[in-house]
Design a protein around this motif. Structure first.
Motif, mmCIF file in Angstrom:
data_model
loop_
_atom_site.group_PDB
_atom_site.id
_atom_site.type_symbol
_atom_site.label_atom_id
_atom_site.label_comp_id
_atom_site.label_asym_id
_atom_site.label_seq_id
_atom_site.Cartn_x
_atom_site.Cartn_y
_atom_site.Cartn_z
ATOM 1 N N ILE A 107 0.639 -1.041 0.146
ATOM 2 C CA ILE A 107 0.061 0.097 -0.050
ATOM 3 C C ILE A 107 0.701 1.356 0.187
ATOM 4 C CG2 ILE A 107 -0.101 0.435 2.606
ATOM 5 C CD1 ILE A 107 -2.905 1.040 1.964
ATOM 6 N N PHE A 123 -1.460 -1.556 -4.139
ATOM 7 C CA PHE A 123 -2.786 -0.647 -4.019
ATOM 8 C C PHE A 123 -2.896 0.617 -5.223
ATOM 9 C CE2 PHE A 123 -5.018 3.000 -1.976
ATOM 10 C CZ PHE A 123 -5.940 2.630 -1.654
ATOM 11 N N THR A 183 -6.206 -4.096 0.883
ATOM 12 C CA THR A 183 -6.738 -3.215 2.126
ATOM 13 C C THR A 183 -6.473 -4.207 3.376
ATOM 14 O OG1 THR A 183 -8.184 -1.971 0.783
ATOM 15 C CG2 THR A 183 -8.329 -1.833 3.253
#
Length: 348
Positions: A107, A123, A183
């Motif tokens: 991420i 991400f 996530t």
């Protein structure tokens, strides 16, 4: 940036205090057993005294292995930093280079690098792709809803665009699922960075010092070490494997899909469809749409290849990471006198 005590001064103090209390209690039981010549009390007191000594050694070894630039911390950082990778992460992950890389891989906004090649985080890649797909679907959905009234019939572009919209919706659902998976994994990595050696480890040391919760404490210690050491190293391995065989797939169809969406918007909406009722214009727009749909189908063919790689990175390889981590936790738990059968979650 390293913490002097990775599992906190309070957790360390409580663990030492509980061990001291258990040494005193086991000594008293051992003495009473000798006084009344009760073999069961003597054996129990002797066993608990031995366990308390082992727990004290565990606390000391955890300090030696993890505190500051401890042995295990140094080994993990050495492995991560010697793998020719680049990464960046929040300050609270700095103590563990492997966790820091896992965060960048999943991420991180700055991306990561493997063998000198720079990549966007999963991400960033997935969210950009999702945005492009939604933009394209919106543009084509607006065009599909347009109806042109001719003299005797009403013409709609929905028959041309419905198949491609269905295909885009299918891909969008897949990408949305991938976004959720990334996530969740990023949240897990952040949770591990914050709690593995600052909460789980001291709780495990405290619980293992008590007779009634000894097996549960051993499991907590094993879980903290497995998630803090093994899991992030498997993410490093995953990224290295993906980069080693799929460098040619690094450029996905994201730019092509975005370009197709812009082209569709310019050609289809810029022609003033709602203000024209000429059959000639309808034919011209239909031909243009057929060309755009054909181009999009070509782009989507390449996109499926990229999606297969993303599915492997988001679901298949992390499943491998969880299996390896689970095995390591089970073996460590048995070493600390506990059990960890994840099928039935038998930890006591």
């Amino acid at each position: 940036m390293y913490q002097a005590l990775p599992f906190g001064e309070y957790g360390f103090g409580i663990a030492v205090g509980v061990i001291g209390i258990m040494i005193a209690i086991s000594g008293i039981i051992f003495g009473v057993g000798y006084a009344i010549d009760d073999r069961r009390l003597k054996d129990f007191g002797k066993g608990e005294l031995l366990q308390s000594i082992i727990n004290g050694a565990l606390v000391g070894s955890m300090l030696l292995l993890f505190a500051g630039n401890g042995i295990i911390t140094g080994i993990v950082n050495s492995v991560a930093q010697s793998s020719n990778v680049g990464y960046s992460c929040p300050a609270y992950m700095d103590a563990n280079a492997a966790l820091c890389f896992a965060y960048s891989y999943l991420i991180g906004t700055g991306g990561y690098s493997v063998s000198g090649t720079q990549y966007s985080s999963l991400f960033v890649t997935i969210s950009g792709l999702l945005l492009a797909l939604l933009t394209l679907s919106t543009v084509l959905g607006v065009i599909a809803a347009v109806k042109i009234n001719l003299l005797v019939i009403t013409f709609s572009f929905s028959s041309i665009l419905t198949p491609i919209l269905s295909e885009l919706q299918y891909i969008t659902n897949i990408v949305s699922t991938l976004a959720v998976g990334i996530t969740v994994q990023a949240a897990l990595v952040s949770f591990i960075a914050v709690t593995a050696v600052s909460v789980l480890l001291p709780v495990g040391l405290i619980l293992r010092s008590l007779y009634a919760t000894r097996k549960l404490g051993g499991f907590f210690i094993a879980a903290s070490i497995g998630t803090y050491v093994v899991l992030p190293l498997t993410y490093l391995l995953n990224a290295t494997m993906v980069g080693s065989y799929s460098l040619d797939v690094n450029s996905t169809s994201l730019q092509q899909i975005t370009s197709a969406a812009s082209s569709a918007k310019g050609e289809l909406l810029g022609g003033g469809i709602s203000q024209n009722s000429s059959s000639g214009i309808v034919g011209s727009i239909s031909d243009s749409l057929q060309g755009v749909v054909g181009s999009i189908n070509g782009y989507l063919a390449g996109l499926f290849s990229a999606l297969s790689r993303l599915i492997m990175q988001v679901f298949i390889l992390p499943a491998f990471s969880l299996i390896v981590t689970g095995i390591s936790i089970r073996e460590l738990a048995s070493l600390f006198g506990s059990e960890a059968f994840f099928g039935k979650f038998k930890i006591i």
